[in-house]
Design a protein around this motif. Structure first.
Motif, PDB file in Angstrom:
ATOM      1  N   UNK A 186       0.821  -1.208   0.000  1.00 38.22           N
ATOM      2  CA  UNK A 186       0.000   0.000   0.000  1.00 38.22           C
ATOM      3  C   UNK A 186       0.849   1.250   0.000  1.00 38.22           C
ATOM      4  N   UNK A 187       1.924   1.241   0.801  1.00 39.91           N
ATOM      5  CA  UNK A 187       2.823   2.391   0.852  1.00 39.91           C
ATOM      6  C   UNK A 187       3.563   2.571  -0.467  1.00 39.91           C
ATOM      7  N   UNK A 188       4.019   1.472  -1.066  1.00 41.55           N
ATOM      8  CA  UNK A 188       4.702   1.556  -2.355  1.00 41.55           C
ATOM      9  C   UNK A 188       3.793   2.153  -3.425  1.00 41.55           C
ATOM     10  N   UNK A 189       2.526   1.726  -3.439  1.00 38.94           N
ATOM     11  CA  UNK A 189       1.559   2.259  -4.395  1.00 38.94           C
ATOM     12  C   UNK A 189       1.378   3.756  -4.214  1.00 38.94           C
ATOM     13  N   UNK A 190       1.282   4.178  -2.964  1.00 37.52           N
ATOM     14  CA  UNK A 190       1.103   5.600  -2.657  1.00 37.52           C
ATOM     15  C   UNK A 190       2.321   6.404  -3.102  1.00 37.52           C
ATOM     16  N   UNK A 191       3.514   5.907  -2.803  1.00 35.63           N
ATOM     17  CA  UNK A 191       4.752   6.597  -3.167  1.00 35.63           C
ATOM     18  C   UNK A 191       4.848   6.768  -4.675  1.00 35.63           C
ATOM     19  N   UNK A 192       4.502   5.724  -5.399  1.00 35.29           N
ATOM     20  CA  UNK A 192       4.572   5.774  -6.869  1.00 35.29           C
ATOM     21  C   UNK A 192       3.529   6.713  -7.456  1.00 35.29           C
ATOM     22  N   UNK A 193       2.300   6.624  -6.967  1.00 36.38           N
ATOM     23  CA  UNK A 193       1.205   7.413  -7.534  1.00 36.38           C
ATOM     24  C   UNK A 193       1.258   8.886  -7.150  1.00 36.38           C
ATOM     25  N   UNK A 194       1.799   9.178  -5.962  1.00 35.08           N
ATOM     26  CA  UNK A 194       1.808  10.561  -5.463  1.00 35.08           C
ATOM     27  C   UNK A 194       3.170  11.239  -5.602  1.00 35.08           C
ATOM     28  N   UNK A 195       4.116  10.566  -6.272  1.00 35.78           N
ATOM     29  CA  UNK A 195       5.450  11.138  -6.489  1.00 35.78           C
ATOM     30  C   UNK A 195       6.104  11.585  -5.180  1.00 35.78           C
ATOM     31  N   UNK A 196       6.164  10.656  -4.242  1.00 35.22           N
ATOM     32  CA  UNK A 196       6.754  10.949  -2.937  1.00 35.22           C
ATOM     33  C   UNK A 196       8.275  10.945  -3.033  1.00 35.22           C
ATOM     34  N   UNK A 197       8.920  11.992  -2.494  1.00 38.14           N
ATOM     35  CA  UNK A 197      10.374  12.130  -2.563  1.00 38.14           C
ATOM     36  C   UNK A 197      11.067  11.846  -1.237  1.00 38.14           C
ATOM     37  N   UNK A 198      10.346  11.976  -0.134  1.00 38.16           N
ATOM     38  CA  UNK A 198      10.879  11.695   1.201  1.00 38.16           C
ATOM     39  C   UNK A 198       9.765  11.049   2.012  1.00 38.16           C
ATOM     40  N   UNK A 199      10.108  10.038   2.797  1.00 38.03           N
ATOM     41  CA  UNK A 199       9.148   9.435   3.720  1.00 38.03           C
ATOM     42  C   UNK A 199       9.520   9.875   5.134  1.00 38.03           C
ATOM     43  N   UNK A 200       8.555  10.372   5.876  1.00 36.85           N
ATOM     44  CA  UNK A 200       8.787  10.777   7.268  1.00 36.85           C
ATOM     45  C   UNK A 200       7.962   9.893   8.191  1.00 36.85           C
ATOM     46  N   UNK A 201       8.568   9.448   9.284  1.00 40.83           N
ATOM     47  CA  UNK A 201       7.851   8.622  10.260  1.00 40.83           C
ATOM     48  C   UNK A 201       8.344   8.907  11.662  1.00 40.83           C
TER      49      UNK A 201
END
Length: 280
Positions: free
Chosen positions: A232-247
């Protein structure tokens, strides 16, 4: 209501003079290229840790060798970034790695650590180096982890996975704001829902609090329903053009599972996307 926070101006980048650490240095210098910040380039020697080490010839050899390596590194930096505004400090320490980092950030009031990490060769290995993982888990300072395959580009979107079970304190929001403001980056707040269960009252309250404290920063809320968190996270990163993940580094098992040791071959973000580890 938006709060005003001090900017990040003291940044620590540990280095072992490898290509992996150079990748982290290059990313960090690129990210803050137009900022008047101080970069502390720190090399820690952990080969020998006996009490007499500092008194013997080996220590002198270590200092001379490190000085030469730092000289080459600074030359490389100045060629890559001839028109920078920041300052560079080089420091050599003889210490246990994590203890040396912890003591240094306390003495120098470091605002952010940037570290490189080498990816695993297979899914059964942890994808983050042991030193980086120790710093993430034991040092209470924001850490920007740069995977070996990450290449700098101006970040358009920061992905922030959350289940809204935590009330994010001002320190967390401050770090997100400061990172986002550097390049007018938007924050995409993601809930990976493994079921269609709606938010409870406490989760709704935490979501509203987070939104209020990000006033002035472009941000949006998203939900992906997927029984597999990593996919689910991979799909979101790909579809939303995520450049940094913060947690938030609170549930270490979750952080390790999502970012550093995904169990699915369909995920690749952990080798390519920088990870911002946040501490309360």
């Amino acid at each position: 209501m938006r709060h005003t926070f001090l900017t990040m101006n003291r940044i620590l980048i540990p280095t072992d003079f490898s290509e992996n650490s150079w990748n982290a240095i290059f990313y960090g210098l690129s990210f803050f290229q137009n900022e008047k910040v101080v970069f502390h380039l720190l090399h820690i020697n952990t080969v020998k840790l006996d009490v007499e080490f500092s008194k013997n010839k080996n220590n002198c050899d270590f200092v001379k060798s490190t000085a030469g390596k730092f000289s080459n590194l600074l030359e490389k930096i100045n060629k890559s970034f001839p028109d920078h505004n920041y300052s560079l400090r080089t420091v050599s320490l003889h210490s246990f790695f994590t203890l040396g980092i912890k003591n240094y950030i306390n003495e120098q009031a470091v605002d952010l650590i940037i570290m490189g990490t080498k990816g695993a060769t297979n899914l059964n290995e942890i994808n983050v180096g042991s030193h980086t993982w120790e710093v993430i888990t034991k040092v209470k300072c924001p850490i920007l982890v740069i995977p070996e395959k990450a290449r700098f580009k101006v970040p358009v979107n920061i992905g922030f996975p959350t289940d809204f079970n935590v009330l994010y304190r001002s320190k967390i929001v401050s770090t997100l704001q400061q990172i986002a403001q550097k390049h007018d980056t938007a924050i995409k707040i993601l809930r990976v829902a493994q079921s269609q269960k709606p938010l409870d009252s406490n989760q709704i309250k935490n979501r509203e609090y987070l939104s209020e404290n990000l006033t002035g920063i472009p941000h949006s809320f998203h939900v992906i329903e997927n029984p597999n968190l990593e996919i689910g996270l991979q799909s979101f990163i790909s579809n939303m053009n995520i450049d940094i993940i913060a947690m938030l580094v609170k549930n270490l098992n979750l952080v390790q599972r999502i970012i550093f040791k995904p169990t699915s071959e369909q995920t690749y973000y952990h080798n390519e996307i920088p990870f911002l580890a946040l501490h309360e």
